[in-house]
Design a protein around this motif. Structure first.
Motif, PDB file in Angstrom:
ATOM      1  N   ARG A  57     -37.639 -15.887 -15.513  1.00  0.00           N
ATOM      2  CA  ARG A  57     -38.939 -15.968 -14.845  1.00  0.00           C
ATOM      3  C   ARG A  57     -40.109 -16.058 -15.810  1.00  0.00           C
ATOM      4  N   GLY A  58     -39.815 -16.096 -17.118  1.00  0.00           N
ATOM      5  CA  GLY A  58     -40.892 -16.131 -18.099  1.00  0.00           C
ATOM      6  C   GLY A  58     -41.560 -17.491 -18.170  1.00  0.00           C
ATOM      7  N   GLY A  59     -40.874 -18.520 -17.693  1.00  0.00           N
ATOM      8  CA  GLY A  59     -41.438 -19.862 -17.736  1.00  0.00           C
ATOM      9  C   GLY A  59     -40.383 -20.927 -17.973  1.00  0.00           C
ATOM     10  N   ALA A  60     -39.452 -20.658 -18.881  1.00  0.00           N
ATOM     11  CA  ALA A  60     -38.488 -21.695 -19.248  1.00  0.00           C
ATOM     12  C   ALA A  60     -37.420 -21.897 -18.181  1.00  0.00           C
ATOM     13  N   GLY A  61     -37.119 -20.874 -17.403  1.00  0.00           N
ATOM     14  CA  GLY A  61     -36.179 -21.036 -16.298  1.00  0.00           C
ATOM     15  C   GLY A  61     -34.730 -21.187 -16.720  1.00  0.00           C
ATOM     16  N   PHE A  62     -34.390 -20.650 -17.891  1.00  0.00           N
ATOM     17  CA  PHE A  62     -33.007 -20.746 -18.358  1.00  0.00           C
ATOM     18  C   PHE A  62     -32.118 -19.794 -17.554  1.00  0.00           C
ATOM     19  N   PRO A  63     -30.906 -20.253 -17.141  1.00  0.00           N
ATOM     20  CA  PRO A  63     -30.037 -19.386 -16.336  1.00  0.00           C
ATOM     21  C   PRO A  63     -29.704 -18.072 -17.053  1.00  0.00           C
ATOM     22  N   ALA A  64     -30.019 -16.962 -16.412  1.00  0.00           N
ATOM     23  CA  ALA A  64     -29.856 -15.653 -17.044  1.00  0.00           C
ATOM     24  C   ALA A  64     -28.396 -15.359 -17.363  1.00  0.00           C
ATOM     25  N   GLY A  65     -27.497 -15.697 -16.442  1.00  0.00           N
ATOM     26  CA  GLY A  65     -26.082 -15.390 -16.630  1.00  0.00           C
ATOM     27  C   GLY A  65     -25.504 -16.051 -17.870  1.00  0.00           C
TER      28      GLY A  65
ATOM     29  N   SER B  67     -23.025  -3.312 -44.315  1.00  0.00           N
ATOM     30  CA  SER B  67     -22.116  -3.711 -43.234  1.00  0.00           C
ATOM     31  C   SER B  67     -21.418  -2.508 -42.605  1.00  0.00           C
ATOM     32  N   ARG B  68     -21.440  -1.328 -43.291  1.00  0.00           N
ATOM     33  CA  ARG B  68     -20.813  -0.157 -42.686  1.00  0.00           C
ATOM     34  C   ARG B  68     -21.775   0.552 -41.718  1.00  0.00           C
ATOM     35  N   ALA B  69     -23.063   0.085 -41.670  1.00  0.00           N
ATOM     36  CA  ALA B  69     -24.059   0.737 -40.809  1.00  0.00           C
ATOM     37  C   ALA B  69     -23.700   0.514 -39.331  1.00  0.00           C
ATOM     38  N   THR B  70     -24.320   1.338 -38.480  1.00  0.00           N
ATOM     39  CA  THR B  70     -24.056   1.211 -37.041  1.00  0.00           C
ATOM     40  C   THR B  70     -24.387  -0.198 -36.558  1.00  0.00           C
ATOM     41  N   ARG B  71     -23.538  -0.705 -35.680  1.00  0.00           N
ATOM     42  CA  ARG B  71     -23.721  -2.074 -35.175  1.00  0.00           C
ATOM     43  C   ARG B  71     -24.369  -2.046 -33.799  1.00  0.00           C
ATOM     44  N   HIS B  72     -25.228  -3.021 -33.567  1.00  0.00           N
ATOM     45  CA  HIS B  72     -26.005  -3.017 -32.332  1.00  0.00           C
ATOM     46  C   HIS B  72     -26.055  -4.374 -31.652  1.00  0.00           C
ATOM     47  N   LYS B  73     -26.398  -4.334 -30.340  1.00  0.00           N
ATOM     48  CA  LYS B  73     -26.949  -5.493 -29.629  1.00  0.00           C
ATOM     49  C   LYS B  73     -28.163  -4.968 -28.875  1.00  0.00           C
ATOM     50  N   PHE B  74     -29.125  -5.854 -28.651  1.00  0.00           N
ATOM     51  CA  PHE B  74     -30.368  -5.440 -27.998  1.00  0.00           C
ATOM     52  C   PHE B  74     -30.570  -6.117 -26.641  1.00  0.00           C
ATOM     53  N   ILE B  75     -31.236  -5.387 -25.746  1.00  0.00           N
ATOM     54  CA  ILE B  75     -31.851  -6.000 -24.564  1.00  0.00           C
ATOM     55  C   ILE B  75     -33.357  -5.923 -24.789  1.00  0.00           C
TER      56      ILE B  75
ATOM     57  N   PHE C  38     -38.918   2.243 -12.822  1.00  0.00           N
ATOM     58  CA  PHE C  38     -37.481   2.559 -12.897  1.00  0.00           C
ATOM     59  C   PHE C  38     -36.626   1.326 -12.617  1.00  0.00           C
ATOM     60  N   SER C  39     -37.114   0.422 -11.763  1.00  0.00           N
ATOM     61  CA  SER C  39     -36.298  -0.757 -11.448  1.00  0.00           C
ATOM     62  C   SER C  39     -36.122  -1.626 -12.694  1.00  0.00           C
ATOM     63  N   LEU C  40     -37.157  -1.661 -13.552  1.00  0.00           N
ATOM     64  CA  LEU C  40     -37.041  -2.419 -14.799  1.00  0.00           C
ATOM     65  C   LEU C  40     -36.009  -1.757 -15.714  1.00  0.00           C
ATOM     66  N   LEU C  41     -36.080  -0.423 -15.819  1.00  0.00           N
ATOM     67  CA  LEU C  41     -35.121   0.297 -16.674  1.00  0.00           C
ATOM     68  C   LEU C  41     -33.704   0.155 -16.121  1.00  0.00           C
ATOM     69  N   GLU C  42     -33.604   0.175 -14.784  1.00  0.00           N
ATOM     70  CA  GLU C  42     -32.291   0.000 -14.153  1.00  0.00           C
ATOM     71  C   GLU C  42     -31.723  -1.384 -14.483  1.00  0.00           C
TER      72      GLU C  42
ATOM     73  N   VAL D 269     -39.869  -9.518 -17.581  1.00  0.00           N
ATOM     74  CA  VAL D 269     -39.834  -8.346 -16.701  1.00  0.00           C
ATOM     75  C   VAL D 269     -39.251  -8.697 -15.325  1.00  0.00           C
ATOM     76  N   LEU D 270     -39.720  -9.787 -14.729  1.00  0.00           N
ATOM     77  CA  LEU D 270     -39.293 -10.103 -13.362  1.00  0.00           C
ATOM     78  C   LEU D 270     -37.830 -10.533 -13.302  1.00  0.00           C
ATOM     79  N   THR D 271     -37.351 -11.178 -14.363  1.00  0.00           N
ATOM     80  CA  THR D 271     -35.937 -11.559 -14.411  1.00  0.00           C
ATOM     81  C   THR D 271     -35.074 -10.296 -14.362  1.00  0.00           C
ATOM     82  N   ILE D 272     -35.388  -9.369 -15.241  1.00  0.00           N
ATOM     83  CA  ILE D 272     -34.606  -8.130 -15.334  1.00  0.00           C
ATOM     84  C   ILE D 272     -34.742  -7.314 -14.042  1.00  0.00           C
ATOM     85  N   ALA D 273     -35.949  -7.290 -13.483  1.00  0.00           N
ATOM     86  CA  ALA D 273     -36.159  -6.493 -12.269  1.00  0.00           C
ATOM     87  C   ALA D 273     -35.497  -7.128 -11.040  1.00  0.00           C
ATOM     88  N   SER D 274     -35.083  -8.386 -11.129  1.00  0.00           N
ATOM     89  CA  SER D 274     -34.361  -9.028 -10.028  1.00  0.00           C
ATOM     90  C   SER D 274     -32.908  -8.565  -9.975  1.00  0.00           C
TER      91      SER D 274
END
Lengths: 510, 169
Positions: free
Chosen positions: A143-151, A170-178, A201-205, A310-315
């Motif tokens: 919903r940010g503008g580009a309209g790329f499929p979220a899935g 490379s031994r440090a904790t490994r992450h992925k971000f949202i 809360f809906s955004l955090l959910e 925000v709106l993509t995630i809140a959907s």
């Protein structure tokens, strides 16, 4: 016992909602601060019910004197009756905005009582791959503008291995971000802000669901600094969510760990572009990055990152709670679900209208919006923010959907509609678009950095009547270069408002 | 007149302690440090640039680069009651340009107002686009702003109270 509901939304506060709340409290009344219903021309809109979850009647444009002189009764000229029955609200299809204006944004019980957390519970009862499948089936697009499929974006991140942050061993904790992009810089858009202020809360959910689906452990919200109220509410919501066990080491008592941090922007428009946002979140100048690598593969601090608006995630919570098919049943063509439209500018009834894709711009501007605030004829509607096209009134029947707008040479953007009446000078608006681009350009690529400055100069010469045909040709050529040659949407889309003004309102340039 | 010293004087050892803990807890801290310094001291003094460079182990040029990129960050003390008028499209559609001109005139005629508010540094969008012209006065968002309502709000903040806009109208 009577309960009063007064919004603490920034727009409602800008019209005096805080004074009303204080006046009611001073009289010993019970006051609950909610988000806004989204009927902003009625703010401060004050509601009242006989019990907390009872049906609410309301009054518009309430003043402190109304409260102090005990005038809020059914004889008051601004008495609205039952608020849910107002056509502006009852005609909407509220999915993302289901709870906004109803609940106390910082009350976890209120959130759950109105269906909150059902999406996260449903998701965590499924395998992550099935959550990804549901988001794909729903047809949800960014919903940010580009309209790329979220899935598809989520799948790409899910397919990556977590990585140590850039510069760490490379031994440090490994992450992925949202990462949530809440740098809602487009003029005429405020749906992210109102959602964060009305139902954080809906955004955090939604973020927790995304993290579960792709295997991320950290969340980051990039909030623009112009939204101090949203900052306070988000910080409060994150704290409350941690103490409820919705975020932290053990989300909902499981072994899934996920936590969220909010960071503030610093007044840069281009940081709404996803790669500039990443640079800013890493503490640097908001310079756009070249792609590839995609942020899904090398994103924040060099690790795989989902970036959504925000709106993509809140959907997402609704999609999991009510089913992907229910979501996909709304909308038209490849624009599925609902969009939160924002009616702004010179409009009588401005605010939030959440509808399935396919509603026409005319319905939004005329039926919901009630035409211009000034009462004069509509001259143009800018759809999709400052980088969107100016549409003349005879083209307003265009359905609001990704494909139909693209066919009409316009774009949906973040769903804002800014209305101008016939006193607007469209050449001035075109010049402003270039001026703004020059001011806000990150400077990394030449078409945007230099092109925008030259654009202002050409439009100035054009308006002075200096060799009109040559200047017009030059302006179109310049726009072509910016469109084709810019690194990101900032330079690439600035030609939209300029060329649409030139095409539809050529007389203003003479 | 409100003095500009609502913010404390720069204190290197306090700043060092604050920033050190900020850096320990956050990745990519340069912008966060600059924002923190500005929140505490009202602006970013040159001494802070050197301190941040030292603590983050980057060059002063790196810190200066970040400092000068962002419109929010300032290198001089702010006015007592900053007035920011929205200069973006949705507010232009309801007379934002005319309001900015009228406000400029009001400040030209009233030196105290100009000093207290720093005249106007335009801002692009405050997210109050259905209730324009929007303004931010001393950190408070206003809708349907006029020269009169802006002056009232400035006076209200000057007197130490919050004016009850919307209350009397």
């Amino acid at each position: 016992m009577t309960v009063w509901f007064v919004p603490r939304d920034a727009a409602a506060k800008s019209m005096g909602a805080d004074g009303i709340a204080s006046a009611l409290l001073a009289r010993g009344e019970e006051v609950i601060r909610t988000g806004s219903r989204g009927m902003l021309w009625l703010e401060p809109l004050v509601e009242c019910a006989s019990e907390r979850n009872g049906s609410r009647v309301g009054w518009s444009n309430v003043t402190v004197a109304d409260v102090n002189e005990d005038r809020l009764d059914t004889d008051h000229p601004a008495y609205l009756g039952e608020v849910d029955l107002l056509t502006y609200l009852s005609r909407q299809q509220r999915w993302i905005y289901e709870r906004v204006g109803i609940i106390d944004p910082l009350d976890p019980q209120d959130f759950q009582h109105h269906g909150g957390l059902a999406g996260l519970k449903a998701a965590m009862a499924m395998a992550p791959a099935d959550v990804l499948e549901a988001v794909k089936t729903s047809g949800l697009r960014g919903r940010g503008g580009a309209g790329f499929p979220a899935g598809i974006k989520w799948q790409t991140v899910a397919d990556q291995e977590p990585q140590p942050l850039r510069g760490q061993p490379s031994r440090a904790t490994r992450h992925k971000f949202i990462c949530v992009n809440a740098d809602e810089g487009d003029s005429g858009t405020f749906a992210d802000r109102m959602l964060m202020e009305g139902d954080p809360f809906s955004l955090l959910e939604g973020m927790a669901i995304a993290a579960y689906a792709v295997g991320a452990d950290r969340g980051m919200i990039y909030l623009r600094s112009e939204y101090p109220e949203a900052w306070d509410i988000l910080c409060g919501a994150i704290e409350a969510a941690r103490s409820e066990g919705w975020l932290g080491e053990s989300v909902l008592g499981s072994n899934f760990a996920f936590d969220v941090e909010v960071r503030l922007g610093a007044g840069s428009y281009v940081c709404g572009e996803e790669t500039a946002m990443l640079e800013s979140l890493e503490g640097r100048r908001g310079m756009v990055r070249a792609k590839p690598p995609l942020p899904a593969i090398k994103g924040l601090f060099g690790v795989p990152t989902v970036i959504n608006n925000v709106l993509t995630i809140a959907s997402v919570p609704g999609i999991l709670a009510r089913g992907a098919e229910a979501y996909a049943a709304l909308g038209c063509e490849r624009s599925r679900g609902t969009q939160v439209f924002q009616l702004a500018g010179n409009i009588a009834q401005g605010g939030i209208v959440e509808m399935a894709f396919g509603v026409s711009a005319r319905e939004l501007v005329e039926d919901f919006g009630g035409g211009t605030l000034s009462g004069r004829p509509v001259k143009a509607v800018q759809i999709g923010g400052p980088l969107g096209a100016y549409i003349p009134p005879d083209q307003l029947d265009v359905p609001m959907a990704y494909e139909a707008l693209a066919d009409a040479g316009a774009m949906l953007g973040h769903g804002g509609l800014v209305v101008f009446d016939d006193s607007a000078d469209m050449a001035e608006q075109a010049r402003f678009a270039m001026e703004c681009c020059a001011e806000e350009s990150c400077g990394k690529c030449t078409p945007c950095r230099i092109g925008a400055v030259r654009g202002v100069e050409v439009i100035d010469r054009l308006r002075q009547g200096d060799n009109i045909e040559t200047q017009t040709l030059l302006l179109r050529d310049l726009c072509d270069v910016m469109k084709q040659g810019s690194l990101c949407a900032m330079g690439g889309l600035t030609p939209n408002p300029v060329l649409s003004a030139l095409d539809h309102f050529a007389e203003d340039f003479r | 007149m409100i003095s500009r010293s609502a913010f404390p004087q720069w204190n290197e050892s306090d700043a060092r302690a604050r920033l050190t803990s900020l850096i320990r807890e956050h990745d990519g801290p340069v912008l966060l440090c600059l924002q923190d310094v500005q929140m505490v001291y009202g602006f970013v003094p040159t001494a802070a640039v050197e301190l941040i460079a030292e603590l983050c182990n980057v060059s002063r040029a790196d810190v200066t680069g970040v400092l000068t990129f962002y419109a929010d960050l300032r290198t001089t003390p702010p006015p007592a009651i900053p007035v920011r008028l929205c200069a973006a499209e949705a507010c232009q559609a309801v007379g934002g340009r005319a309001l900015a001109q009228a406000w400029q005139q009001a400040c030209d005629q009233d030196d105290q107002l100009a000093v207290d508010t720093g005249v106007d540094e335009p801002i692009f969008c405050l997210g109050n686009c259905a209730l324009g012209p929007a303004a931010m006065v001393g950190g408070q968002l206003m809708g349907r702003a006029t020269v009169m309502s802006l002056k009232e709000r400035v006076a209200g903040i000057r007197d130490g109270g919050r004016s009850s806009v919307g209350g009397e109208s």
